[in-house]
Design a protein around this motif. Structure first.
Motif, PDB file in Angstrom:
ATOM      1  N   SER A 216       0.821  -1.225   0.060  1.00 36.09           N
ATOM      2  CA  SER A 216      -0.092   0.095   0.047  1.00 36.09           C
ATOM      3  C   SER A 216       0.833   1.321   0.129  1.00 36.09           C
ATOM      4  N   GLY A 217       1.697   1.138   0.872  1.00 35.03           N
ATOM      5  CA  GLY A 217       2.807   2.535   1.124  1.00 35.03           C
ATOM      6  C   GLY A 217       3.555   2.842  -0.530  1.00 35.03           C
ATOM      7  N   LEU A 218       4.008   1.738  -1.087  1.00 33.73           N
ATOM      8  CA  LEU A 218       4.514   1.953  -2.432  1.00 33.73           C
ATOM      9  C   LEU A 218       3.644   2.403  -3.608  1.00 33.73           C
ATOM     10  N   SER A 219       2.368   1.638  -3.120  1.00 29.53           N
ATOM     11  CA  SER A 219       1.417   1.945  -4.402  1.00 29.53           C
ATOM     12  C   SER A 219       0.915   3.406  -4.263  1.00 29.53           C
ATOM     13  N   LEU A 220       0.852   3.631  -3.033  1.00 27.80           N
ATOM     14  CA  LEU A 220       0.698   5.230  -2.754  1.00 27.80           C
ATOM     15  C   LEU A 220       1.253   6.106  -3.297  1.00 27.80           C
ATOM     16  N   ALA A 222       3.402   5.461  -5.594  1.00 27.26           N
ATOM     17  CA  ALA A 222       3.544   5.446  -7.240  1.00 27.26           C
ATOM     18  C   ALA A 222       2.384   6.198  -7.653  1.00 27.26           C
ATOM     19  N   PHE A 223       1.353   6.068  -6.968  1.00 25.97           N
ATOM     20  CA  PHE A 223      -0.183   7.034  -7.144  1.00 25.97           C
ATOM     21  C   PHE A 223       0.283   8.486  -7.440  1.00 25.97           C
ATOM     22  N   LEU A 224       0.708   8.822  -6.255  1.00 25.13           N
ATOM     23  CA  LEU A 224       1.339  10.143  -6.253  1.00 25.13           C
ATOM     24  C   LEU A 224       2.182  10.895  -7.570  1.00 25.13           C
ATOM     25  N   TYR A 225       3.178  10.091  -7.665  1.00 26.57           N
ATOM     26  CA  TYR A 225       3.969  10.256  -8.538  1.00 26.57           C
ATOM     27  C   TYR A 225       3.078  10.247 -10.348  1.00 26.57           C
ATOM     28  N   PHE A 226       2.075   9.374 -10.401  1.00 25.39           N
ATOM     29  CA  PHE A 226       1.464   9.285 -11.398  1.00 25.39           C
ATOM     30  C   PHE A 226       0.551  10.400 -11.821  1.00 25.39           C
ATOM     31  N   ILE A 227      -0.245  10.819 -10.828  1.00 20.77           N
ATOM     32  CA  ILE A 227      -1.012  11.709 -10.481  1.00 20.77           C
ATOM     33  C   ILE A 227      -0.549  13.296 -10.720  1.00 20.77           C
ATOM     34  N   PHE A 228       0.823  13.497 -10.169  1.00 17.20           N
ATOM     35  CA  PHE A 228       1.561  14.559 -10.402  1.00 17.20           C
ATOM     36  C   PHE A 228       1.894  14.751 -11.880  1.00 17.20           C
ATOM     37  N   ASN A 229       1.988  13.585 -12.457  1.00 22.96           N
ATOM     38  CA  ASN A 229       2.321  13.617 -14.027  1.00 22.96           C
ATOM     39  C   ASN A 229       1.118  13.525 -14.816  1.00 22.96           C
ATOM     40  N   ARG A 230      -0.062  13.431 -14.277  1.00 22.36           N
ATOM     41  CA  ARG A 230      -1.234  13.360 -15.117  1.00 22.36           C
ATOM     42  C   ARG A 230      -1.467  14.048 -16.388  1.00 22.36           C
ATOM     43  N   TRP A 231      -0.924  15.258 -16.319  1.00 23.67           N
ATOM     44  CA  TRP A 231      -0.969  16.253 -17.804  1.00 23.67           C
ATOM     45  C   TRP A 231       0.004  15.866 -18.672  1.00 23.67           C
ATOM     46  N   ASN A 232       1.086  15.423 -18.075  1.00 23.45           N
ATOM     47  CA  ASN A 232       2.113  14.811 -18.936  1.00 23.45           C
ATOM     48  C   ASN A 232       1.650  13.524 -19.730  1.00 23.45           C
ATOM     49  N   TYR A 233       0.863  12.726 -18.939  1.00 26.87           N
ATOM     50  CA  TYR A 233       0.440  11.315 -19.646  1.00 26.87           C
ATOM     51  C   TYR A 233      -0.634  11.796 -20.718  1.00 26.87           C
ATOM     52  N   ASN A 234      -1.452  12.851 -20.429  1.00 27.37           N
ATOM     53  CA  ASN A 234      -2.465  13.282 -21.445  1.00 27.37           C
ATOM     54  C   ASN A 234      -1.902  13.769 -22.469  1.00 27.37           C
ATOM     55  N   ALA A 235      -0.910  14.515 -22.355  1.00 21.81           N
ATOM     56  CA  ALA A 235      -0.080  15.087 -23.385  1.00 21.81           C
ATOM     57  C   ALA A 235       0.804  13.918 -24.317  1.00 21.81           C
ATOM     58  N   LEU A 236       0.997  13.200 -23.856  1.00 21.21           N
ATOM     59  CA  LEU A 236       1.598  11.873 -24.519  1.00 21.21           C
ATOM     60  C   LEU A 236       0.679  11.156 -25.066  1.00 21.21           C
ATOM     61  N   GLU A 237      -0.570  11.277 -24.992  1.00 17.36           N
ATOM     62  CA  GLU A 237      -1.645  10.607 -25.892  1.00 17.36           C
ATOM     63  C   GLU A 237      -1.809  11.181 -27.314  1.00 17.36           C
ATOM     64  N   ILE A 254       9.117   8.447 -19.273  1.00 17.05           N
ATOM     65  CA  ILE A 254       8.831   7.191 -19.834  1.00 17.05           C
ATOM     66  C   ILE A 254       9.981   6.287 -18.861  1.00 17.05           C
ATOM     67  N   LEU A 255      11.048   6.780 -18.576  1.00 19.77           N
ATOM     68  CA  LEU A 255      12.014   5.944 -17.761  1.00 19.77           C
ATOM     69  C   LEU A 255      11.365   5.659 -16.519  1.00 19.77           C
ATOM     70  N   ILE A 256      11.217   6.918 -15.645  1.00 22.84           N
ATOM     71  CA  ILE A 256      10.729   6.890 -14.193  1.00 22.84           C
ATOM     72  C   ILE A 256       9.494   5.844 -14.143  1.00 22.84           C
ATOM     73  N   ILE A 259       9.893   2.324 -14.350  1.00 19.11           N
ATOM     74  CA  ILE A 259      10.702   1.778 -13.245  1.00 19.11           C
ATOM     75  C   ILE A 259       9.647   1.666 -11.970  1.00 19.11           C
ATOM     76  N   VAL A 260       8.743   2.786 -12.041  1.00 20.93           N
ATOM     77  CA  VAL A 260       7.815   2.603 -10.934  1.00 20.93           C
ATOM     78  C   VAL A 260       6.861   1.758 -11.095  1.00 20.93           C
ATOM     79  N   CYS A 261       6.571   1.603 -12.450  1.00 22.53           N
ATOM     80  CA  CYS A 261       5.531   0.584 -12.559  1.00 22.53           C
ATOM     81  C   CYS A 261       6.260  -1.033 -12.378  1.00 22.53           C
ATOM     82  N   SER A 262       7.374  -1.249 -12.721  1.00 25.04           N
ATOM     83  CA  SER A 262       8.114  -2.531 -12.381  1.00 25.04           C
ATOM     84  C   SER A 262       8.139  -2.711 -10.894  1.00 25.04           C
TER      85      SER A 262
END
Lengths: 350, 249
Positions: A216-220, A222-237, A254-256, A259-262
């Motif tokens: 849970s701690g690591l997923s949280l 990761a979630f914060l990192y992903f949410i922080f980059n949500r606009w970047n992911y939208n742009a990557l679309e 992409i790299l980070i 790594i976080v997903c792995s």
């Protein structure tokens, strides 16, 4: 005019709240499902700490950890799939289809057999094996997962691999790690063989509160990192070049992200075994409601992953109770047809 | 004024762009012309750091854009790619991406109002909550243009914006660009193959040949001789109703 858009955004927020409610409902169903015959009132009493010792033990030591592990692992795997599909520009990407889970499974099996990080408690019981050193298992699983990720990223960056070829590479890597895991079993003694085999079935029953806290701690994080980059992911679309023109550090992202997903996929695999297809299907289901807007897609995928895992766990316990079926097998039964459906529907994936 | 100075770019040992320099004034639409593989797309992707040039500078006043941060660059230059990836995103969300360089955490009402206004200007108001994978090629290109406009750039880079569009959409698209460039007093570089279309909507022309500037200037540089030297084809440059056109062959 813009009120239309605000209404549209509110509708997506409603989907998010609806999914959160479904997670809670599934948790309640999961809490009340089982062969011990506890009534709903007994369960509520136990949850409030007022029931009998037996009911409190069942609720707090057996069912609650299952729910915690299911929700955490489901959310982690679904986020992994959601982000991998974005950064690799591949609708079929997930930790299981790319071989990351299998790499992590090899690492974890190696830690259990050769580094003494797990012991068999009771081959016939629900727990099967216990991870005695979660950190060693996690690190080895992460190394196995990251090795796969390195190969996938290398192919993606150097050879400009197509999405379908990427999945084929995932099949090859999965075979490689499955073969390597078989070799570990071949050279292990009988007890260890049954330990690893039982472990690869996948079970939510073996994760304790300590493991759940780690996942849970690591997923949280990761979630914060992903949410922080949500606009970047939208742009990557819109593609890598367009994303760069909008100020997105595409290569670093992409790299980070990978790594976080792995890492979170590896931790999940380390404690509950290989759970296939949740990462693939959860994002695809919620996409139907919120599109590819990662402001909503990331949290909705996480919640849908939790829902699917809890549902699969309930089915695995109830289908031929009191026997508990391996949850990994059930998620594969659920996911494989959807995987085929996606391939059929997106027949133009090149 | 935007001054592009000594831009060079290589893929390994292969030189793609060789010491490219030219100036662009506010309100100017520059047609970037040349054969396939001449380095036109590479040039415009070097200007906003999608690719990193080996040497050179891009000055906005006294500031070199190539030395700015990514977001700062994105606030100065917007870009419409030759090929757009089509995703399950609504028209509005796609256009809203143009505000990404300005969004700190949440979208402001000003961002939403600006997107609304530009979506109306490009004529897509009724499609704004539709997914872009349901649109035609012409509509999709307008969405990308709207996204580039809401970025509020000083320089607009368009890589073959009219390829794959029917004549009506080609004219509409370039008319919108011309209107926005004039109205906002910004500059645009448009990679384009249709010389007559370029003559109609651009007021400067940059011929690139083998990675070098072959000619740069107003409509007077579009001559039969230069077209022959750049493209290796015969052509006729004529005037119809006071408008210069190029007939190939």
């Amino acid at each position: 005019m813009s009120s239309d858009y605000n209404r549209y955004v509110r509708r997506k927020s409603l989907v998010l709240f609806a999914l959160a409610t479904v997670v809670l409902v599934m948790a309640v169903i999961s809490l009340s499902a089982g062969s011990s015959g506890l009534s709903l009132s007994e369960i509520i009493e136990a949850v409030l700490g007022r029931g009998t010792v037996q009911s409190k033990t069942i609720v707090w030591n057996v069912r609650m950890p299952r729910i915690g592990a299911g929700a955490a692992v489901g959310a982690a795997l679904a986020m992994t799939g959601c982000i991998m599909q974005n950064v690799l520009r591949n609708p079929l990407a997930s930790s299981s289809t790319l071989g990351v889970s299998q790499g992590a499974a090899f690492g974890a099996a190696f830690a259990i057999v050769y580094l003494g990080a797990g012991i068999q408690v009771n081959a016939a019981g629900a727990a099967g094996i216990t991870v005695t050193n979660p950190y060693t298992v996690t690190i080895c699983a992460f190394l196995g997962g990251i090795a796969t990720t390195a190969v996938i990223l290398g192919l993606y960056r150097i050879s400009s691999i197509t999405p379908s070829a990427m999945i084929l590479a995932g099949v090859a890597i999965s075979s490689l790690f499955t073969g390597a895991t078989s070799l570990i079993q071949y050279f292990a003694d009988d007890v260890m063989v049954s330990t690893v085999v039982y472990w690869t079935f996948g079970s939510l029953g073996r994760a304790g509160w300590r493991e759940i806290a780690l996942i849970s701690g690591l997923s949280l994080l990761a979630f914060l990192y992903f949410i922080f980059n949500r606009w970047n992911y939208n742009a990557l679309e819109s593609g890598g070049h367009t994303a760069k023109s909008l100020g997105v550090p595409v290569d670093t992202l992409i790299l980070i992200s990978m790594i976080v997903c792995s890492l979170i996929a590896a931790v999940s695999v380390a404690f509950v075994g290989c759970i296939n297809f949740i990462g693939l299907i959860a994002p695809h289901i919620v996409r139907r409601f919120v599109g590819n807007d990662y402001r909503f897609l990331i949290p909705c995928s996480a919640l849908m992953g939790a829902v699917l895992m809890l549902a699969a766990d309930v089915v695995s316990r109830m289908l031929i109770a009191p026997v508990v079926l391996p949850i990994g097998a059930l998620t594969s039964f659920l996911g494989a047809p959807l995987f085929l459906y996606i391939i059929m529907k997106k027949g133009n994936i090149k | 004024m935007i001054r592009i100075k000594h831009i060079s770019f290589s893929y390994g040992q292969r030189e793609i762009l060789k010491d490219i320099s030219f100036d662009v004034q506010p309100g100017e639409c520059v047609g970037v012309l040349g054969n396939n593989g001449a380095g036109k797309s590479t040039l415009i992707t070097c200007l906003n750091k999608i690719r990193t040039p080996k040497t050179g500078a891009v000055y906005f006043g006294n500031q070199d854009i190539l030395k700015m941060g990514r977001l700062e660059t994105a606030r100065h230059i917007s870009y419409v790619a030759q090929k757009n990836e089509i995703s399950q995103m609504t028209v509005f969300d796609t256009v809203l991406l143009g505000r990404k360089p300005y969004i700190k955490w949440a979208v402001s009402q000003e961002d939403i109002d600006l997107c609304d206004k530009v979506i109306r200007q490009v004529g897509l108001a009724e499609y704004k909550l539709r997914y872009i994978n349901e649109l035609s090629g012409g509509e999709l290109q307008k969405v990308m243009l709207a996204r580039a406009f809401v970025q509020e750039p000083k320089l607009l880079l368009l890589d073959e914006p009219t390829s794959n569009l029917d004549p009506k959409n080609q004219y509409e698209m370039l008319a919108m660009v011309q209107h926005m460039v004039r109205q906002r007093h910004i500059s645009a570089l448009i990679v384009i193959h249709d010389l007559s279309l370029a003559l109609r909507y651009c007021n400067k022309f940059l011929f690139i040949r083998e990675g070098e500037v072959f000619r740069y200037g107003d409509a007077s540089v579009i001559t039969k001789e230069i077209i022959s030297a750049v493209y290796g084809i015969d052509s006729t440059v004529a005037e119809i109703d006071g408008r210069k056109i190029v007939v190939i062959g």
